[in-house]
Design a protein around this motif. Structure first.
Motif, short mmCIF file in Angstrom:
data_model
loop_
_atom_site.label_atom_id
_atom_site.label_comp_id
_atom_site.label_asym_id
_atom_site.label_seq_id
_atom_site.Cartn_x
_atom_site.Cartn_y
_atom_site.Cartn_z
N LEU A 69 1.81 42.49 -11.17
CA LEU A 69 1.45 42.47 -12.58
C LEU A 69 0.01 41.99 -12.76
O LEU A 69 -0.75 42.57 -13.55
N LEU A 70 -0.38 40.97 -12.01
CA LEU A 70 -1.75 40.46 -12.10
C LEU A 70 -2.77 41.51 -11.65
O LEU A 70 -3.81 41.70 -12.28
N ALA A 71 -2.45 42.23 -10.59
CA ALA A 71 -3.35 43.28 -10.11
C ALA A 71 -3.47 44.42 -11.12
O ALA A 71 -4.55 44.95 -11.35
N ARG A 72 -2.36 44.78 -11.75
CA ARG A 72 -2.40 45.83 -12.77
C ARG A 72 -3.22 45.38 -13.97
O ARG A 72 -3.99 46.15 -14.53
N LEU A 73 -3.06 44.11 -14.36
CA LEU A 73 -3.83 43.57 -15.48
C LEU A 73 -5.32 43.54 -15.15
O LEU A 73 -6.16 43.94 -15.96
#
Length: 127
Positions: A69-73
């Motif tokens: 999720l952090l990488a997508r954000l």
């Protein structure tokens, strides 16, 4: 639909990305297979052939796939904040790749013309 060539997407002002992508897929792209005409030059210079292949394969800036999720954000924020700059960089890289291919094609054509001229000159000198 399977696309085997790089597609450069230039969204117009206030144009949704899906419309820009559809428009880019419909447009005819530059001739990616111009390099097949360069058999003579590339067959004599393996390093040039290798580097040109790498340049053609890696000219586009594409981030790695985001898994968390952090990488997508982080990816979404980067493209949201720097999208126009990335688009400009991609367009510049694609243009430089096509220029290099064109220069190599001109170099090969010049070499071929010079060889034919030398052969004609040698034939004239024999007369």
């Amino acid at each position: 639909m399977s696309i085997s060539r790089p597609v450069i997407v230039h969204p117009q002002d206030d144009e949704p990305f899906d419309v820009a992508i559809a428009r880019a897929l419909q447009q005819s792209a530059h001739n990616q297979h111009q390099i097949t005409l360069l058999n003579e030059l590339l067959s004599r210079d393996a390093y040039l052939a290798e580097q040109l292949g790498i340049l053609q394969a890696t000219w586009a800036l594409t981030p790695p796939p985001a898994t968390s999720l952090l990488a997508r954000l982080r990816r979404w924020l980067a493209w949201r904040l720097c999208g126009p700059e990335f688009t400009h960089i991609n367009a510049t890289h694609a243009t430089l790749t096509r220029i290099i291919e064109s220069l190599i094609a001109h170099l090969d054509a010049e070499r071929d013309a010079r060889q034919k001229l030398a052969e004609r000159l040698a034939a004239l000198e024999r007369l």
